[in-house]
Design a protein around this motif. Structure first.
Motif, PDB file in Angstrom:
ATOM      1  N   PHE A   1      -8.676   0.918   2.059  1.00  0.00           N
ATOM      2  CA  PHE A   1      -9.355  -0.337   2.375  1.00  0.00           C
ATOM      3  C   PHE A   1     -10.825  -0.263   1.982  1.00  0.00           C
ATOM      4  O   PHE A   1     -11.406  -1.254   1.519  1.00  0.00           O
ATOM      5  CB  PHE A   1      -9.232  -0.660   3.864  1.00  0.00           C
TER       6      PHE A   1
ATOM      7  N   SER B   1      -2.856  -5.962  -1.662  1.00  0.00           N
ATOM      8  CA  SER B   1      -3.168  -4.768  -0.867  1.00  0.00           C
ATOM      9  C   SER B   1      -2.690  -3.494  -1.545  1.00  0.00           C
ATOM     10  O   SER B   1      -3.362  -2.460  -1.499  1.00  0.00           O
ATOM     11  CB  SER B   1      -2.545  -4.883   0.531  1.00  0.00           C
TER      12      SER B   1
ATOM     13  N   THR C   1      -4.462  -9.057   1.248  1.00  0.00           N
ATOM     14  CA  THR C   1      -5.646  -9.005   2.106  1.00  0.00           C
ATOM     15  C   THR C   1      -6.590 -10.128   1.685  1.00  0.00           C
ATOM     16  O   THR C   1      -6.832 -10.313   0.490  1.00  0.00           O
ATOM     17  CB  THR C   1      -6.356  -7.647   2.000  1.00  0.00           C
TER      18      THR C   1
ATOM     19  N   ILE D   1      -6.022  -8.282   6.972  1.00  0.00           N
ATOM     20  CA  ILE D   1      -5.490  -7.185   6.168  1.00  0.00           C
ATOM     21  C   ILE D   1      -4.000  -7.049   6.420  1.00  0.00           C
ATOM     22  O   ILE D   1      -3.567  -6.716   7.529  1.00  0.00           O
ATOM     23  CB  ILE D   1      -6.197  -5.860   6.519  1.00  0.00           C
TER      24      ILE D   1
END
Length: 333
Positions: free
Chosen positions: A44, A38, A15, A10
């Motif tokens: 996330f 990202s 990512t 990440i």
């Protein structure tokens, strides 16, 4: 029954997530890999949910490990270059994954070094490596990552750091002027302000401004993180300021790598990872990097003995996360 693992690298820019299956004989088989922007996701968890839908996972994975570009405390992480907060307990609960672990991104890179084949390395200096000696892994990309590797019981243990945020130490009049220029803008000037994609942009803009009065070259307007564009200017258009910027970048990089080599007495080797180094290997190999690496006065002879390698495998962080995810199956978080 085969078990599934999820692991990922990440970063502030991109990512990479991967799903693998562990067969009954212990073999790891990659099933699916996805790369995401990202900045396109608010969290996330939102990205992970999309990934799980795309790979059509029917049962929760047995374990997950994610390498995160930022400091981790109590299995909670805040990304340095992205407004995300990630917690392993939250991920485990939200996605019913029994064992979840977060590790620093350069901890993941360091974990993979021990099993990296020689074909994934370009050696800048063979040196005189010592068995079971300290190593350091560093790398410029979106930011500057650093991790130590210490020998423990015939294997290496990785220790993440935030050494990319220590003070930039200029060693030439030009570098002193560069420091003063950035101090006027930022106050504190860390190594990462120079050794990163944005850092290369700062260097180029400083050099362009410094030569504007005496140069016939047209001014080039760049965004805040235009390292790739500057590299292209140097390599394909032979732009003199872009070439000078890369050479100055390499000299600062070499001096910093030498400082870390001394700080850890890294007779086991210095490993240059990150996304930028493989793209400018011609500049790093030209001599300026190693000259700055060696320029440590009375300890110059010692620096000639320390191996220096550039890591060319772009998926090294993912390899380290996979290695740790596999370990979770036996040992837990």
């Amino acid at each position: 029954m085969n078990k599934q693992l999820i692991y990922g690298d990440i970063g502030g820019t991109k990512t990479i997530l991967q799903l693998a299956e562990i067969t009954v004989d212990g073999q790891i088989h990659e099933r699916c890999t996805q790369r995401y922007d990202s900045t396109a996701f608010a969290t996330f968890s939102g990205m992970l949910e999309v990934f799980l839908q795309q790979v059509s996972v029917n049962n929760p994975p047995a374990a997950a490990c994610f390498a995160v570009a930022g400091p981790i405390a109590g299995q909670q992480a805040t990304l340095t270059n992205l407004p995300w907060q990630i917690g392993s307990a939250h991920i485990a609960h939200a996605f019913s994954i029994p064992s979840v672990k977060l590790i620093n991104d350069f901890e993941a890179v360091a974990l993979a070094i021990e099993n990296l084949p020689g074909s994934d390395l370009i050696t800048l200096q063979s040196g005189q490596p010592h068995a079971q000696a300290m190593r350091v892994v560093l790398g410029a990309g979106t930011g500057m990552g650093v991790a130590w590797l210490t020998p423990v019981n015939n294997r290496y243990v990785a220790w993440p750091t935030e050494a990319g945020h220590i003070d930039f130490a200029p060693v030439t009049p030009l570098q002193i002027s560069l420091l003063e220029s950035l101090q006027n803008r930022f106050g504190h000037v860390s190594v990462e302000r120079l050794l990163s994609g944005a850092g290369l942009t700062h260097i180029f803009k400083f050099l362009q401004q410094s030569t504007a009065a005496s140069s016939d070259l047209p001014l080039i307007q760049l965004g805040e993180d235009s390292g790739a564009a500057i590299t292209a200017l140097a390599q394909t258009q032979k732009h003199p300021i872009a070439i000078q910027a890369l050479e100055l970048f390499a000299a600062i990089y070499g001096a910093y790598a030498g400082n870390l080599a001394l700080a850890g007495l890294c007779r086991g080797g210095v490993y240059i990872a990150g996304g930028i180094a493989p793209k400018i290997i011609d500049i790093l190999s030209a001599g300026g990097f190693m000259h700055a690496f060696h320029a440590k006065g009375r300890f110059s002879a010692l620096l000639h003995e320390i191996p220096v390698h550039v890591v060319t495998n772009p998926a090294i962080g993912l390899l380290g996360a996979r290695q740790e995810a596999f370990r979770l199956l036996d040992n837990g978080p």
